[in-house]
Design a protein around this motif. Sequence first.
Motif, PDB file in Angstrom:
ATOM      1  N   VAL A 263       0.862  -1.189   0.000  1.00  0.00           N
ATOM      2  CA  VAL A 263       0.000   0.000   0.000  1.00  0.00           C
ATOM      3  C   VAL A 263       0.900   1.240   0.000  1.00  0.00           C
ATOM      4  CG1 VAL A 263      -1.820   1.249   1.215  1.00  0.00           C
ATOM      5  CG2 VAL A 263      -1.772  -1.260   1.275  1.00  0.00           C
ATOM      6  N   PRO A 264       0.760   2.135  -0.989  1.00  0.00           N
ATOM      7  CA  PRO A 264      -0.040   1.972  -2.219  1.00  0.00           C
ATOM      8  C   PRO A 264       0.594   0.934  -3.137  1.00  0.00           C
ATOM      9  CG  PRO A 264       1.280   3.960  -2.327  1.00  0.00           C
ATOM     10  CD  PRO A 264       1.496   3.414  -0.957  1.00  0.00           C
ATOM     11  N   PRO A 265      -0.134   0.497  -4.155  1.00  0.00           N
ATOM     12  CA  PRO A 265       0.419  -0.519  -5.049  1.00  0.00           C
ATOM     13  C   PRO A 265       1.689  -0.024  -5.753  1.00  0.00           C
ATOM     14  CG  PRO A 265      -1.954  -0.270  -5.375  1.00  0.00           C
ATOM     15  CD  PRO A 265      -1.521   0.861  -4.497  1.00  0.00           C
ATOM     16  N   VAL A 266       2.530  -0.991  -6.106  1.00  0.00           N
ATOM     17  CA  VAL A 266       3.772  -0.641  -6.814  1.00  0.00           C
ATOM     18  C   VAL A 266       3.456   0.004  -8.150  1.00  0.00           C
ATOM     19  CG1 VAL A 266       5.818  -1.603  -7.918  1.00  0.00           C
ATOM     20  CG2 VAL A 266       5.139  -2.392  -5.637  1.00  0.00           C
ATOM     21  N   ASN A 267       2.550  -0.591  -8.887  1.00  0.00           N
ATOM     22  CA  ASN A 267       2.202  -0.078 -10.211  1.00  0.00           C
ATOM     23  C   ASN A 267       0.945   0.783 -10.129  1.00  0.00           C
ATOM     24  OD1 ASN A 267       4.327  -1.451 -11.585  1.00  0.00           O
ATOM     25  ND2 ASN A 267       3.129  -3.339 -11.435  1.00  0.00           N
ATOM     26  N   PRO A 268       0.952   1.964 -10.705  1.00  0.00           N
ATOM     27  CA  PRO A 268      -0.232   2.831 -10.683  1.00  0.00           C
ATOM     28  C   PRO A 268      -1.319   2.282 -11.607  1.00  0.00           C
ATOM     29  CG  PRO A 268       1.462   3.818 -12.042  1.00  0.00           C
ATOM     30  CD  PRO A 268       2.084   2.597 -11.426  1.00  0.00           C
ATOM     31  N   PRO A 269      -2.580   2.764 -11.472  1.00  0.00           N
ATOM     32  CA  PRO A 269      -3.655   2.290 -12.341  1.00  0.00           C
ATOM     33  C   PRO A 269      -3.455   2.754 -13.779  1.00  0.00           C
ATOM     34  CG  PRO A 269      -4.404   4.123 -10.990  1.00  0.00           C
ATOM     35  CD  PRO A 269      -3.049   3.761 -10.494  1.00  0.00           C
ATOM     36  N   ARG A 270      -4.001   1.959 -14.702  1.00  0.00           N
ATOM     37  CA  ARG A 270      -3.875   2.317 -16.124  1.00  0.00           C
ATOM     38  C   ARG A 270      -4.693   3.564 -16.466  1.00  0.00           C
ATOM     39  NH1 ARG A 270      -1.809  -1.587 -19.577  1.00  0.00           N
ATOM     40  NH2 ARG A 270      -1.289  -3.577 -18.578  1.00  0.00           N
ATOM     41  N   GLU A 271      -5.846   3.717 -15.790  1.00  0.00           N
ATOM     42  CA  GLU A 271      -6.713   4.867 -16.057  1.00  0.00           C
ATOM     43  C   GLU A 271      -6.948   5.650 -14.787  1.00  0.00           C
ATOM     44  OE1 GLU A 271      -9.441   3.293 -19.802  1.00  0.00           O
ATOM     45  OE2 GLU A 271     -10.242   3.199 -17.760  1.00  0.00           O
ATOM     46  N   ILE A 272      -7.160   6.942 -14.978  1.00  0.00           N
ATOM     47  CA  ILE A 272      -7.477   7.804 -13.849  1.00  0.00           C
ATOM     48  C   ILE A 272      -8.673   8.665 -14.227  1.00  0.00           C
ATOM     49  CG2 ILE A 272      -5.100   7.868 -13.005  1.00  0.00           C
ATOM     50  CD1 ILE A 272      -4.860  10.640 -14.326  1.00  0.00           C
ATOM     51  N   GLU A 273      -9.282   9.327 -13.241  1.00  0.00           N
ATOM     52  CA  GLU A 273     -10.398  10.237 -13.494  1.00  0.00           C
ATOM     53  C   GLU A 273      -9.883  11.520 -14.158  1.00  0.00           C
ATOM     54  OE1 GLU A 273     -12.285  10.846  -9.787  1.00  0.00           O
ATOM     55  OE2 GLU A 273     -13.262   8.867  -9.747  1.00  0.00           O
ATOM     56  N   ASP A 274     -10.661  11.955 -15.103  1.00  0.00           N
ATOM     57  CA  ASP A 274     -10.282  13.163 -15.844  1.00  0.00           C
ATOM     58  C   ASP A 274     -10.456  14.381 -14.931  1.00  0.00           C
ATOM     59  OD1 ASP A 274      -9.756  15.191 -17.595  1.00  0.00           O
ATOM     60  OD2 ASP A 274     -11.379  14.721 -19.003  1.00  0.00           O
ATOM     61  N   PRO A 275      -9.381  15.038 -14.564  1.00  0.00           N
ATOM     62  CA  PRO A 275      -9.527  16.194 -13.659  1.00  0.00           C
ATOM     63  C   PRO A 275     -10.251  17.363 -14.312  1.00  0.00           C
ATOM     64  CG  PRO A 275      -7.274  16.013 -14.469  1.00  0.00           C
ATOM     65  CD  PRO A 275      -7.985  14.795 -14.936  1.00  0.00           C
ATOM     66  N   ALA A 276     -10.353  17.371 -15.624  1.00  0.00           N
ATOM     67  CA  ALA A 276     -11.037  18.486 -16.313  1.00  0.00           C
ATOM     68  C   ALA A 276     -12.524  18.238 -16.478  1.00  0.00           C
ATOM     69  CB  ALA A 276     -10.397  18.725 -17.675  1.00  0.00           C
ATOM     70  N   ASP A 277     -12.972  17.045 -16.200  1.00  0.00           N
ATOM     71  CA  ASP A 277     -14.391  16.725 -16.387  1.00  0.00           C
ATOM     72  C   ASP A 277     -15.208  17.311 -15.236  1.00  0.00           C
ATOM     73  OD1 ASP A 277     -16.661  15.691 -17.445  1.00  0.00           O
ATOM     74  OD2 ASP A 277     -16.303  13.618 -16.779  1.00  0.00           O
ATOM     75  N   LYS A 278     -16.378  17.891 -15.571  1.00  0.00           N
ATOM     76  CA  LYS A 278     -17.251  18.488 -14.568  1.00  0.00           C
ATOM     77  C   LYS A 278     -18.667  17.968 -14.715  1.00  0.00           C
ATOM     78  CE  LYS A 278     -14.646  22.811 -14.189  1.00  0.00           C
ATOM     79  NZ  LYS A 278     -14.717  24.302 -14.268  1.00  0.00           N
ATOM     80  N   LYS A 279     -19.397  17.938 -13.621  1.00  0.00           N
ATOM     81  CA  LYS A 279     -20.771  17.438 -13.623  1.00  0.00           C
ATOM     82  C   LYS A 279     -21.682  18.442 -14.308  1.00  0.00           C
ATOM     83  CE  LYS A 279     -23.229  17.495  -9.866  1.00  0.00           C
ATOM     84  NZ  LYS A 279     -23.785  17.196  -8.519  1.00  0.00           N
ATOM     85  N   PRO A 280     -22.552  17.982 -15.229  1.00  0.00           N
ATOM     86  CA  PRO A 280     -23.508  18.897 -15.886  1.00  0.00           C
ATOM     87  C   PRO A 280     -24.474  19.503 -14.875  1.00  0.00           C
ATOM     88  CG  PRO A 280     -23.307  16.831 -17.090  1.00  0.00           C
ATOM     89  CD  PRO A 280     -22.596  16.629 -15.789  1.00  0.00           C
TER      90      PRO A 280
END
Length: 639
Positions: A263-280
């Motif tokens: 913890v945390p994992p050695v390898n990071p996740p392949r995908e992450i949340e888009d920091p530029a995306d916003k809720k309509p």
Amino acid sequence: MHFQWDWLCLGVLIIGSVTAEIENEEILGADVEVEDFDKHSQEADVDEDESSLGIVYQTPKPTGEVYFTETFDGVLTGWILSKTKKEDTDDNIAKYDGRWEVEELKENTVPGDRGLVLKSVAKHHAISTMLTKAFIFDNKPLIVQYEVNFQEGIDCGGAYIKLLSSSNDLNLEYFFDKTPYTIMFGPDKCGEDYKLHFIFRHKNPKTGEYDEKHAKRPDVDLKKFYLDKKTHLYTLVLKPDDTFEMLIDQTVVSKGSLLEDMVPPVNPPREIEDPADKKPDDWDERPKIPDPNAVKPDDWDEDEPSKIEDLDAVKPEGWLDDEPQYVPDPNAKKPKDWDEEMDGEWEAPQIPNPKCETAPGCGIWVRPMKNNPKYKGKWKAPMIDNPNYQGIWSPRKIPNPDYFEDSHPFEMTAVSAIGLELWSMTSDIYFDNFIICSEKEVADRWAADGWGLKKLVASANEPGMFSQLVTAAEDHPWLWVLYILTLALPVGLGVLFCWPAKKTDEDIEFKKSSISKAITKGEIKQDREELEDDEIDLEEEKDNEDIVEDERREPEETKGELVKDTQKMEREASPSEDEGEGVEDVDEEEENGVADGSQEEGDKSNKSGSEDEMKEDDESTSSGDGPLKSVRKRRVRKD
């Protein structure tokens, strides 16, 4: 039977004793299973001391390839005290001025065996030394092993070690908390948080930065290792297949994979949340909404209070309306230094009115309040499912720009030094017998020659079997059930079968019958003769009763016989038919009388209870001389 119960009780007690002994052997077995010193260690060129138990200590010697060993039995050479300060700390405690000493254990001492002891309280300690040769993570496992004894317990502090990363600018005199390390391993405790650290610093192949990766917490309870004041052996095994094991006293307490259990994992996740995306703005996350078609009922009164006066309440008798609840203290006096100009007019302090102590209450009586049955509160429309519900919004996923895949995290930064950088609120933390190697057999032999000897001495110095049983039960709580059964079963069976019970009539009769079985043949013959004599006496008594009965019957039978003879003579002397008819009438009456007599005799015979006599009485009634014959038969039989 009593003899058999004694054997049963004895057998149960023996079984209970054997069971307790087996438990003791199992517990002591772990303490005694220390391998004998081999010839290699016996040939070591060291001073020998003998303990009170006859155990000779010799400084352990490695039996294979090692990268570092330290026993602290000789002069402390090669270890360097830090001369720097800890960053981001108050100046008065920032300096690494904690004291270290080399000395023997306070308890369960093995003469000649010494260790490194942390002596100061509430101070920073830092000491380090170079390895014999650097360890490079390639195709060999890494085994790190050392001993720790919290001789005074531990309140807040650690006993972990750091394997310092190899670098050209490594200076042990400036060893402090920010000095780069590759692995940190060992026990740590503060408050009720008991930890066994395994942390390695992983290098990001993209950025070159290092991140700490922590192993998941062990599932076992570590508390006893910090509080029992015994020497414990801590071992870390890292394998080239990217797996690890942590052991305490040669028992695995945690294991896992460097790829999956950090913890945390050695390898990071392949995908992450888009920091530029916003809720309509029109995104509806409400699963329930008020019913827009609902209407408030006409009789719904929102103005009704929740509480109203209880009109049925009645003022208690004796209520003192004119008396206040508090009155000035009549014993209070104005202080001498009271200045009315500065302090204002002095007033005596208030105390509870003594008149109210015996009364139901004082002051103005007010009706108590009760719940208003008409109260409904503010009306709200009922909730219904939201037809426009779209779920909980989350940002969309995008490829992780920092993603990388390290399929072989075992290939860490090489290590070239070992150090202890600690803070502790408890003194006398004992360290001993460090070893870094690649072969498990080498580490096990090293442990047998050092820690195994300490464990053997500690086991021999324990108070006794009872303490060891309690210790084992703390490790395995289910043993308490076995202990209780082992003790309660013999006691219960002993009370049940061996305790003398009150003898009952049935027991006495059973005892008499069992005694009557153990007699000789002569006694059997004698008893048989006595029984026959008793039967003869009973028959004589019965015959005597028959004789008395017969003597009583003889006058009646004689009288009846005389009557018959007289009637016979009269019939012979009467020539006329009329006289004959008269005689026949007389004969019938006499026969009836005789029949009645025979019936009375039958009733008497029933009272005697003899079927033979009833039969003989019937025969006597069928013939004129029956009574005389029956009397003769009885007399002959008696003779």
